[in-house]
Motif scaffolding. Structure first.
Motif, PDB file in Angstrom:
ATOM      1  N   GLU A   3     -67.253 -16.075 -17.279  1.00  0.00           N
ATOM      2  CA  GLU A   3     -68.265 -16.659 -18.158  1.00  0.00           C
ATOM      3  C   GLU A   3     -69.488 -15.778 -18.071  1.00  0.00           C
ATOM      4  O   GLU A   3     -69.811 -15.264 -17.010  1.00  0.00           O
ATOM      5  CB  GLU A   3     -68.646 -18.066 -17.655  1.00  0.00           C
ATOM      6  N   THR A   5     -73.286 -16.030 -18.075  1.00  0.00           N
ATOM      7  CA  THR A   5     -74.375 -17.009 -18.041  1.00  0.00           C
ATOM      8  C   THR A   5     -75.595 -16.361 -17.391  1.00  0.00           C
ATOM      9  O   THR A   5     -75.995 -16.750 -16.305  1.00  0.00           O
ATOM     10  CB  THR A   5     -73.973 -18.233 -17.220  1.00  0.00           C
ATOM     11  N   LEU A   8     -78.588 -18.781 -16.502  1.00  0.00           N
ATOM     12  CA  LEU A   8     -78.266 -19.692 -15.410  1.00  0.00           C
ATOM     13  C   LEU A   8     -78.122 -18.937 -14.093  1.00  0.00           C
ATOM     14  O   LEU A   8     -78.530 -19.427 -13.039  1.00  0.00           O
ATOM     15  CB  LEU A   8     -76.984 -20.459 -15.730  1.00  0.00           C
TER      16      LEU A   8
ATOM     17  N   ALA B 195     -66.958 -26.921 -21.610  1.00  0.00           N
ATOM     18  CA  ALA B 195     -68.040 -27.392 -20.757  1.00  0.00           C
ATOM     19  C   ALA B 195     -68.667 -26.207 -20.044  1.00  0.00           C
ATOM     20  O   ALA B 195     -67.985 -25.482 -19.310  1.00  0.00           O
ATOM     21  CB  ALA B 195     -67.503 -28.403 -19.739  1.00  0.00           C
ATOM     22  N   ARG B 196     -69.951 -26.007 -20.240  1.00  0.00           N
ATOM     23  CA  ARG B 196     -70.673 -24.922 -19.583  1.00  0.00           C
ATOM     24  C   ARG B 196     -70.953 -25.323 -18.128  1.00  0.00           C
ATOM     25  O   ARG B 196     -70.822 -26.489 -17.782  1.00  0.00           O
ATOM     26  CB  ARG B 196     -71.984 -24.647 -20.328  1.00  0.00           C
ATOM     27  N   PRO B 197     -71.359 -24.363 -17.285  1.00  0.00           N
ATOM     28  CA  PRO B 197     -71.530 -24.685 -15.857  1.00  0.00           C
ATOM     29  C   PRO B 197     -72.387 -25.924 -15.573  1.00  0.00           C
ATOM     30  O   PRO B 197     -72.015 -26.755 -14.743  1.00  0.00           O
ATOM     31  CB  PRO B 197     -72.189 -23.425 -15.302  1.00  0.00           C
ATOM     32  N   LEU B 198     -73.536 -26.060 -16.261  1.00  0.00           N
ATOM     33  CA  LEU B 198     -74.408 -27.207 -15.976  1.00  0.00           C
ATOM     34  C   LEU B 198     -73.724 -28.511 -16.360  1.00  0.00           C
ATOM     35  O   LEU B 198     -73.808 -29.518 -15.639  1.00  0.00           O
ATOM     36  CB  LEU B 198     -75.728 -27.077 -16.730  1.00  0.00           C
ATOM     37  N   ARG B 200     -70.529 -29.009 -16.384  1.00  0.00           N
ATOM     38  CA  ARG B 200     -69.488 -29.263 -15.379  1.00  0.00           C
ATOM     39  C   ARG B 200     -70.097 -29.862 -14.109  1.00  0.00           C
ATOM     40  O   ARG B 200     -69.503 -30.727 -13.481  1.00  0.00           O
ATOM     41  CB  ARG B 200     -68.760 -27.962 -15.033  1.00  0.00           C
TER      42      ARG B 200
END
Lengths: 309, 293
Positions: A3, A5, A8, B195-198, B200
């Protein structure tokens, strides 16, 4: 899983670094204080960058607290507690798992329930027992009339006494009972397949040989995990050695020495508080268990999680 | 259950005896002794103890100092638990993303576990010291505003922060282990669904952490009742004006400085009941632990 990100990821590092700063700041300040002179450490505001007095302060704190013999004592006690706890946990769990007798469950619970009685809550009566570890037996003999009987038959007054105050035994013995260790070993022994026991018996191995030649080599990881957490536990004991040892010169432990260094009216007599020495001593005292935890990280985490305590 | 056994013999008895003896002498006997002292009063000039029923308890429970000790213990327990667990949870969640350097982060968060409580207390006494520590900054701006040895609320804040600091590592280790035991397939399935990390974290990881969360909640509260002695002793010494006189500290002070064995024993019994109740709750939650593997 791939991914992208970037935002983040940046936030993750930022949050983690912020957390680390919170965790490290108190110890960093203690370290900085340990590197300064008496005047520098007491001048507000606080310094954030170390000075050049670290070795001088360490040497002075070491001499002041008489750390040499205290380290030897602490090592003796910690080693004794670790060996005692592991041995007791191993043999008790072995007897409970590999022997068939009534009352196994009862005995397991009798040991396990001691979890609910931490030393801190039963401190006063435990201290009283340590003053004479044979009191329980004396009392029971008095009550049941055995003392009277012995006196009537042989004319000997029964007066059992075994004082544990100011001794290594007194520091070690009350700490070696281990509900968590016994539990951990029991869980491990329950995973040993029946076939192994049968094979060992078929080859003529008695219980002790089975324990020594098969189970103990198999439980090496258990031993490493338990040893790590128990060492830290024993090294950091404070309340018990504070009470049991009044003869600090001979039996004092390093952590207890810190109580003398609290810079208040009592120790400085209204003079300038010697923070640089107090912090140097704090560093010395906390270094060995930290080193163990970092070096034995894997075992330490495994031990902690498997014993649930 | 096991089919293959050794026959019970003197060997088994000899293996069980040491631990049972120690448990009897150092656990069961003192606990019984505490019970005995709690219901009796020692005569001042010797001559044994007399039975006084619930008098010791009545005396303890009508003592305003005891109630202030209970109050500050509860505040300490709740505040340290909330602080330590929320910090541990956040750190564990982000360390679990396993970005570059996550092993270094992990070690740096774990090691405070190994620091002895009195060392924590002493280090924080320096940090909070009005004349020399971090808070000396405040005092250069507003002289006399920050003084641990004068203002009760500041002393309580100090032991709470020191206690929380010490407990973060323990909760962190458990949270991280629980996060790492979440099956990869589950995370990947969630990612595949977009679903993105946050997302999840909120919808997958947090719900799966509930059992660990409850387990840690009880352990942390129990520990803060029994494990606070070292911190209080070197950080505040129970003062000022008994503001940080936590229950364990009060038992120690009444028993060994005041020589009031009966009062200390009654307090021990109350604390024992409290710890037992908490342990009981903990077992109920462990029983219900959700297994997701």
């Amino acid at each position: 899983m791939i991914e992208r990100t970037p935002v983040l990821n940046f936030a993750t590092h930022a949050i983690l670094i912020f957390g680390l700063v919170i965790i490290l700041v108190p110890i960093w300040l203690a370290f900085v204080a340990a590197t300064q002179t008496l005047q520098a450490v007491n001048s507000a505001p606080v310094e954030f960058w170390p000075g050049d007095q670290l070795l001088v302060n360490l040497a002075e704190a070491w001499a002041l607290s008489d750390f040499g013999p205290k380290f030897v004592n602490t090592l003796i006690v910690a080693t004794g507690v670790v060996i005692g706890k592991i041995t007791l946990a191993c043999i008790t769990a072995f007897a409970l798992v590999f022997f068939n007798f009534r009352g196994r469950v009862l005995i397991f619970w009798m040991i396990f329930i001691t979890l609910m009685l931490p030393l801190e809550v039963r401190i006063v009566p435990t201290y009283a027992v340590a003053a004479n570890a044979l009191t329980p037996f004396q009392t029971i003999m008095d009550w049941t009339g055995i003392s009277w009987l012995i006196k009537a038959v042989s004319g000997v007054e029964v007066a059992l006494e075994w004082n544990l105050l100011n001794s290594y035994t007194g520091l070690i013995l009350p700490l070696v009972a281990t509900a968590t260790g016994t539990f951990l070993y029991r869980q491990f022994f329950l995973t040993i397949p029946d076939e192994l026991v049968e094979a060992a018996r078929m080859d003529g191995a008695g219980p002790l040989r089975f324990l020594w030649d098969i189970l103990i080599p198999l439980s090496k990881t258990n031993i490493a995990a338990l040893a790590t957490i128990m060492f830290v536990y024993a090294w950091n004991q404070y309340l018990w050695p504070l009470l049991v040892v009044t003869d600090r010169a001979n039996y004092g432990m390093v952590v207890v020495q810190l109580s003398d260094l609290v810079p208040d009216q009592l120790t400085t007599g209204g003079g300038t508080p010697t923070w640089h020495l107090a912090m140097a001593a704090t560093l010395v005292v906390m270094l060995p268990p930290i080193a163990i935890v970092i070096l034995m990280q894997r075992w330490f985490i495994r031990g902690l999680i498997n014993t649930d305590k | 259950m096991r089919r293959a056994y050794f026959k019970f013999s003197w060997i088994a008895a000899a293996l069980l005896a040491p631990q049972l003896l120690i448990v009897f002498v150092f656990f069961y006997w003192p606990s019984a002794q505490a019970l005995y002292w709690a219901f009796t009063l020692e005569q001042p000039w010797g001559g044994g103890n007399t039975w006084v029923g619930f008098d010791n308890f009545r005396q303890v429970l009508s003592d305003p100092y005891y109630w202030s000790s209970v109050r500050v213990s509860v505040i300490y327990a709740l505040a340290t638990t909330v602080l330590a667990m929320s910090m541990a949870l956040i750190l564990a969640m982000f360390v679990d993303r396993q970005l570059a350097g996550y092993k270094a982060y992990r070690v740096a968060i774990i090691w405070p576990y190994a620091v002895a409580a009195p060392a924590v207390g002493l280090a924080f006494q320096f940090v909070f010291n009005p004349g020399a520590g971090l808070f000396s900054y405040i005092n250069t701006i507003a002289p006399g505003w920050w003084d641990l040895s004068k203002y009760p609320w500041q002393a309580v804040t100090a032991i709470v922060i020191a206690g929380a600091w010490k407990q973060v590592a323990y909760s962190f280790i458990f949270f991280l282990a629980a996060l790492q035991s979440i099956p990869r397939s589950l995370t990947e399935a969630a990612a595949m669904d977009g679903a993105r990390p946050l997302r999840r974290m909120m919808d997958l990881q947090l719900p799966l952490l509930t059992p660990t969360f409850f387990f840690l909640l009880v352990i942390n509260i129990t520990d803060s009742f029994t494990d606070s002695f070292g911190i209080v002793d070197t950080l505040t010494g129970g003062g000022p004006f008994r503001a940080t006189d936590l229950m364990v500290y009060k038992i120690y002070a009444d028993g060994f400085r005041g020589f009031d064995y009966s009062g200390a024993a009654a307090q021990s019994i109350i604390l024992m009941l409290l710890v037992m109740a908490l342990t009981f709750v903990q077992f109920r939650y462990i029983e219900r632990r959700v297994h997701y593997t």
